[in-house]
Design an enzyme around this catalytic site. Sequence first.
Site, PDB file in Angstrom:
ATOM      1  N   HIS A  95       0.828  -1.212   0.000  1.00  0.00           N
ATOM      2  CA  HIS A  95       0.000   0.000   0.000  1.00  0.00           C
ATOM      3  C   HIS A  95       0.855   1.252   0.000  1.00  0.00           C
ATOM      4  O   HIS A  95       0.507   2.256  -0.611  1.00  0.00           O
ATOM      5  CB  HIS A  95      -0.934  -0.014   1.205  1.00  0.00           C
ATOM      6  CG  HIS A  95      -1.790  -1.238   1.227  1.00  0.00           C
ATOM      7  ND1 HIS A  95      -2.335  -1.756   2.353  1.00  0.00           N
ATOM      8  CD2 HIS A  95      -2.151  -2.051   0.219  1.00  0.00           C
ATOM      9  CE1 HIS A  95      -3.002  -2.853   2.050  1.00  0.00           C
ATOM     10  NE2 HIS A  95      -2.897  -3.055   0.758  1.00  0.00           N
ATOM     11  N   ASN A 117      -4.030  -4.013 -17.172  1.00  0.00           N
ATOM     12  CA  ASN A 117      -3.182  -4.771 -16.241  1.00  0.00           C
ATOM     13  C   ASN A 117      -3.800  -6.138 -15.970  1.00  0.00           C
ATOM     14  O   ASN A 117      -3.129  -7.164 -16.030  1.00  0.00           O
ATOM     15  CB  ASN A 117      -3.038  -4.033 -14.907  1.00  0.00           C
ATOM     16  CG  ASN A 117      -2.561  -2.609 -15.082  1.00  0.00           C
ATOM     17  OD1 ASN A 117      -1.942  -2.289 -16.091  1.00  0.00           O
ATOM     18  ND2 ASN A 117      -2.862  -1.746 -14.122  1.00  0.00           N
ATOM     19  N   ARG A 169     -14.248   4.640  -9.958  1.00  0.00           N
ATOM     20  CA  ARG A 169     -14.393   3.186 -10.017  1.00  0.00           C
ATOM     21  C   ARG A 169     -14.805   2.715  -8.624  1.00  0.00           C
ATOM     22  O   ARG A 169     -14.167   3.090  -7.629  1.00  0.00           O
ATOM     23  CB  ARG A 169     -13.060   2.537 -10.400  1.00  0.00           C
ATOM     24  CG  ARG A 169     -13.126   1.032 -10.267  1.00  0.00           C
ATOM     25  CD  ARG A 169     -11.906   0.354 -10.776  1.00  0.00           C
ATOM     26  NE  ARG A 169     -10.810   0.412  -9.823  1.00  0.00           N
ATOM     27  CZ  ARG A 169      -9.611  -0.089 -10.065  1.00  0.00           C
ATOM     28  NH1 ARG A 169      -9.354  -0.636 -11.239  1.00  0.00           N
ATOM     29  NH2 ARG A 169      -8.655  -0.020  -9.168  1.00  0.00           N
ATOM     30  N   GLU A 179     -11.859  -6.241 -17.989  1.00  0.00           N
ATOM     31  CA  GLU A 179     -10.612  -6.772 -17.423  1.00  0.00           C
ATOM     32  C   GLU A 179     -10.499  -8.278 -17.565  1.00  0.00           C
ATOM     33  O   GLU A 179      -9.486  -8.865 -17.199  1.00  0.00           O
ATOM     34  CB  GLU A 179     -10.515  -6.414 -15.934  1.00  0.00           C
ATOM     35  CG  GLU A 179     -10.591  -4.925 -15.679  1.00  0.00           C
ATOM     36  CD  GLU A 179     -10.356  -4.564 -14.234  1.00  0.00           C
ATOM     37  OE1 GLU A 179      -9.204  -4.303 -13.867  1.00  0.00           O
ATOM     38  OE2 GLU A 179     -11.328  -4.540 -13.464  1.00  0.00           O
ATOM     39  N   CYS A 183      -7.193   2.096 -19.544  1.00  0.00           N
ATOM     40  CA  CYS A 183      -6.625   2.746 -18.351  1.00  0.00           C
ATOM     41  C   CYS A 183      -5.569   1.913 -17.622  1.00  0.00           C
ATOM     42  O   CYS A 183      -5.207   2.237 -16.507  1.00  0.00           O
ATOM     43  CB  CYS A 183      -7.730   3.151 -17.385  1.00  0.00           C
ATOM     44  SG  CYS A 183      -8.611   1.765 -16.681  1.00  0.00           S
TER      45      CYS A 183
HETATM   46  C1  PEP Z   1      -6.182  -2.640 -14.580  1.00  0.00           C
HETATM   47  O1  PEP Z   1      -6.400  -3.787 -14.165  1.00  0.00           O
HETATM   48  O2  PEP Z   1      -5.635  -2.396 -15.670  1.00  0.00           O
HETATM   49  C2  PEP Z   1      -6.562  -1.475 -13.769  1.00  0.00           C
HETATM   50  C3  PEP Z   1      -6.464  -0.258 -14.233  1.00  0.00           C
HETATM   51  O3  PEP Z   1      -6.956  -1.707 -12.494  1.00  0.00           O
HETATM   52  P1  PEP Z   1      -5.964  -2.061 -11.295  1.00  0.00           P
HETATM   53  O4  PEP Z   1      -4.569  -1.896 -11.788  1.00  0.00           O
HETATM   54  O5  PEP Z   1      -6.317  -1.141 -10.192  1.00  0.00           O
HETATM   55  O6  PEP Z   1      -6.337  -3.493 -11.037  1.00  0.00           O
HETATM   56 MG    MG Z   2      -7.777  -4.134 -12.525  1.00  0.00          MG
END
Ligand code: PEP
Ligand code: MG
Length: 750
Positions: free
Chosen positions: A367, A632, A510, A609, A680
């Site tokens: 964190h 991601n 989000r 995702e 994103c």
């Molecule tokens: C992602 O998964 O690309 C994303 C933006 O969310 P996080 O990195 O917070 O899981």
């Molecule tokens: Mg994510």
Amino acid sequence: MVQATETKETESRKLLQRLRDAMAEDSAGQARLDKITHLIADSTGSEVCSIYLFRDTETLELCATEGLNAEAVHQTRMKLGEGLVGRVARFGRVVNTTDAPSAKGFRYMPETGEEIYSSFLGVPVQRLGEKLGVLVVQSKEARAYSADEVYALEVVAMVLAEMAELGAFVGEGAALAAPHQNPSLLRGTTGQEGAAEGHVWLHEPRVVVTNPIAEDPHAELVRLREAVDELRVSVDQMLDGAVGGDSEQMQVLEAYRMFANSKGWMRRMEEDISRGLSAEAAVEKEQSQARARMNMANDAYLRERLHDLDDLSNRLLRILTGQGQNTGAEMPADPILIARNIGPAELLDYGRSLKGIVLEEGSVGSHAAIVARALAIPLVVHASRITTDALNGNHIMVDGDQGIVHLRPDDTVVTAFRDKIAMQAKAQERYASIRDKTATTKCGKTIAMHMNAGLMADLPSLDSSGAEGVGLFRTELQFLVRNQMPKRSELSALYNRVLDAASGKRVVFRTLDIGSDKVLPYMKPNDEPNPALGWRAIRVGLDRRGVMRMQLQALIRAAAGRPLSIMFPFVAQYEEYSQARAEMDKVLAREAKLGHTLPEVIEVGAMLETPSLAFAPDKFYEEVDFLSIGGNDLKQFFFAADRENERVRKRYDTLNVSFLTFLEGIVKRCEASNTSLSFCGEDAGRPIEAICLAAMGLRSLSMRPASIGPVKNILRSVDLDGVRRIIEEARLRGDQSVRPAVMTYLQSQH
Ligand code: PEP
Ligand code: MG
């Protein structure tokens, strides 16, 4: 028997007193070392006593000897692990043998003349986990050094370590260099990119023990017992205060209590004192040994407990020395924070005043790292030794890109590093000059640039980066940095301030994305075999409607008549979206009934995702107000490669033809249903990746604020049609990744 022990203790004390007298003499470091080896040899009845010190992290040097050839001093060197001395240093453990030449690892050093000595006893000289050298006694006779003699020599080694720390052995050559003066290069892991220069600010100032040897053991015993009593009371008080609180904290405090009441711990410290150590030195000796074990321990639970013991020792030392957290030192104007580890809330307290952060432990996904990233402060984690090596006010340079720390850098490093910073600053100037321009490519396509955020502290970047809005506001950060579930009113007030600060720019909130790597300190972690594929994000939201409703209410109230954008994370199928949206509608109706002003307009989107959503029914694409690709997560599921696992993470390139083709399919579906789409994930902020995403048809990217300048700059210089052609060719050729072809093309264009 009692008498025999007492005699030994008296002898031990006598030796320490003689050492102290030797130290008190106004002589140079070398002379002191010579005298000390003489005293130890004499007092232990050994023909040889030698002191080896590190000249660099890998090499030990014979610095003083009584008994070996004098010419070998400062000439005989060995690598860490080499010979018996090297083994003592490497493993931080005693080697005690009656027949050294036949012992495992023995290495013959002809210049020392040591082949005639049979017995060998080597003990490590170490301080708080930092290896400083090795103390050795040897004798011709095949004599077995008793456990008691070993112990006595360890006490002496402890005193030597303290003296070395205080600079008592400073002299000619690298091995006798003053402590905390030499340049030091520490390698860690990148937590947040960026370069920073500044001065050390220790989060936990070190306790300095200036009196390792005491005259009156009785008085020291009384001091120790009183301090331990005080410590026990304070631990009990902490425990009383924490009853009913979070279980992890209770567990730590229980461990504290266990150690504070440990008879073995107390007994060992009392014994050290009876041999002549001061109370502080006795505590530190135990602490040093715990640290040495900590560095070797593979078992996570054991490491944690040794940490607890370390913390407890620090508390005890503070009680004994009266040295508090606040040393009166003034924080430098350009502080680089050094800590073993730090919690997110503590880091937020420092806020943007920090130029950089270096952690001895920490982790990329912690964190604290999330907060550092959100604040765009260069961060290096896993920089071993940094807390023992750095002193408040030391000059320090942090290379967050390479995960390298230069402590007390020499002139050449300073110049090279400053050049790097200057180049980055120059680039920043260029980015600033295009801040208010659009990211319009040479072929006339405009890509919308948004930023990712998660803290109030991020919002000023909206203006400075030139972002059009916040494409991803990670609301879980507010939940992660607290010790308990935030209240609706607190969240509402915060979201309200976020919207105020955005002054009309779009902010996509989000909803809570917890689970997997994001574990709330106050929510019991689920013991799941595969947390990344487990109960997380919207799955938690739909199963725990209360929390989801509370957050939706907070968002609606915060908007208070303004437009509101909400995005659900980790939607894997249409039904999850429609259920969440139905919940949203229910909350809206209830809020209206309660008389709250509803948002002017509300758009409800989803994050894409999981690959499954790319194949969701058309109806989903028509219904959803907008989609944002969370690259991601999407990438980790597409390639079945854990994003947290360094071993597999980098194996698959985002610019892999299969992945780009997959993304292109999503773009096409969105075009067909007229659904607004953005990207994103972290890749949006990487220039080459961003170009390829745009070439695949993405027209909106959301990234860290610091990436907006570089990405916009490169987008403005490219012809996406050209890039597209190169990608097509690579695809036809059967290339695995389009990266090499795209790079060659871009180079040919400049
Ligand atoms: C992602 O998964 O690309 C994303 C933006 O969310 P996080 O990195 O917070 O899981
Ligand atoms: Mg994510």
